[in-house]
Design an enzyme around this catalytic site. Sequence first.
Site, PDB file in Angstrom:
ATOM      1  N   GLU A   1      21.731  76.647 146.520  1.00  0.00           N
ATOM      2  CA  GLU A   1      21.244  75.343 146.966  1.00  0.00           C
ATOM      3  C   GLU A   1      19.734  75.271 146.755  1.00  0.00           C
ATOM      4  OE1 GLU A   1      20.514  71.854 147.777  1.00  0.00           O
ATOM      5  OE2 GLU A   1      22.638  72.377 148.031  1.00  0.00           O
TER       6      GLU A   1
ATOM      7  N   ASP B   1      25.169  65.897 142.876  1.00  0.00           N
ATOM      8  CA  ASP B   1      24.353  64.707 142.633  1.00  0.00           C
ATOM      9  C   ASP B   1      24.998  63.891 141.517  1.00  0.00           C
ATOM     10  OD1 ASP B   1      22.315  62.846 141.900  1.00  0.00           O
ATOM     11  OD2 ASP B   1      20.795  64.200 142.701  1.00  0.00           O
TER      12      ASP B   1
ATOM     13  N   THR C   1      32.469  67.673 154.233  1.00  0.00           N
ATOM     14  CA  THR C   1      31.013  67.778 154.246  1.00  0.00           C
ATOM     15  C   THR C   1      30.412  66.464 154.725  1.00  0.00           C
ATOM     16  OG1 THR C   1      30.635  66.917 152.016  1.00  0.00           O
ATOM     17  CG2 THR C   1      31.221  69.260 152.205  1.00  0.00           C
ATOM     18  N   ARG C   2      29.124  66.486 155.025  1.00  0.00           N
ATOM     19  CA  ARG C   2      28.456  65.258 155.463  1.00  0.00           C
ATOM     20  C   ARG C   2      28.426  64.220 154.340  1.00  0.00           C
ATOM     21  NH1 ARG C   2      22.825  67.224 157.424  1.00  0.00           N
ATOM     22  NH2 ARG C   2      24.256  68.725 158.350  1.00  0.00           N
ATOM     23  N   TYR C   3      28.442  64.696 153.084  1.00  0.00           N
ATOM     24  CA  TYR C   3      28.446  63.754 151.966  1.00  0.00           C
ATOM     25  C   TYR C   3      29.782  63.037 151.871  1.00  0.00           C
ATOM     26  CZ  TYR C   3      24.289  66.407 150.802  1.00  0.00           C
ATOM     27  OH  TYR C   3      23.054  67.002 150.865  1.00  0.00           O
TER      28      TYR C   3
ATOM     29  N   ASP D   1      33.155  61.559 145.034  1.00  0.00           N
ATOM     30  CA  ASP D   1      33.609  60.209 145.369  1.00  0.00           C
ATOM     31  C   ASP D   1      33.219  59.210 144.277  1.00  0.00           C
ATOM     32  OD1 ASP D   1      30.902  60.847 146.373  1.00  0.00           O
ATOM     33  OD2 ASP D   1      30.855  58.731 146.924  1.00  0.00           O
TER      34      ASP D   1
END
Length: 242
Positions: free
Chosen positions: A98, A147, A221-223, A183
């Site tokens: 990361e 990303d 995940t938060r994403y 997504d």
Amino acid sequence: MAKTRSALRPDGTPWRNFYGRRHGKKLRPAQQRDMDGALREIQPTGVTRADNPERTPLDLAALFGRDAPVWLEIGFGAGEHLFHQARTYPQVGIIGCEPFINGVAQFMSKMREAGVENVRVHPGDARDLLEVLPEASLDKVFLLYPDPWPKTRHHRRRFVVPENLVAVARALRPDGEFRVATDIPDYVRQTLEVTGTLPEFEWLAEGPTDWREPWDDWHRTRYEAKALREGRVPHYLTFRRT
């Protein structure tokens, strides 16, 4: 003006940043202590070219202190999924990459508080790590909500370009698994388009549920939570290393 890398990597392929910023808000004192202390204890050495110009492969058994299956998560964000996998599979050694330092700091705090010991963290570019992983050394690789680089002119910065997936394939053992979650429909398209040209990968989907439903051991995940709040649909792609 910020420094930029050379346009070409040492092997002649283009260098394209597939991630955005590296730093966010200032770290809290406890987070900074984790970064200055605990991170050094679990960070693989010999990953960067400055430390390992000969690109000597890492000794993974020495890295984890034992022989174990090794997994890799590319771009773990704040580490929700990485933490879940480490707790669920303590017999596995997991390397997380990361480049966003604040995400690394958040994960390090979680890891310290829970006493997780089977994770090693590279706080930088996953491509540097892939260069020094022994061939066929990984059992599983995760690429989760990378990303999306939505602008067409930036699609070449996405991780799922041929040179990166060839590097993933080299590091995966035969029958190893490559998981991608996103997504963004166009990211799905590009992923399938590129893997479709590489004989090293076989997409394992047999029906719509295979890409619409998450894996049995999935941890949101938060994403993904943000994507669902905003009405976007997650896709889960599973590939086998042939």
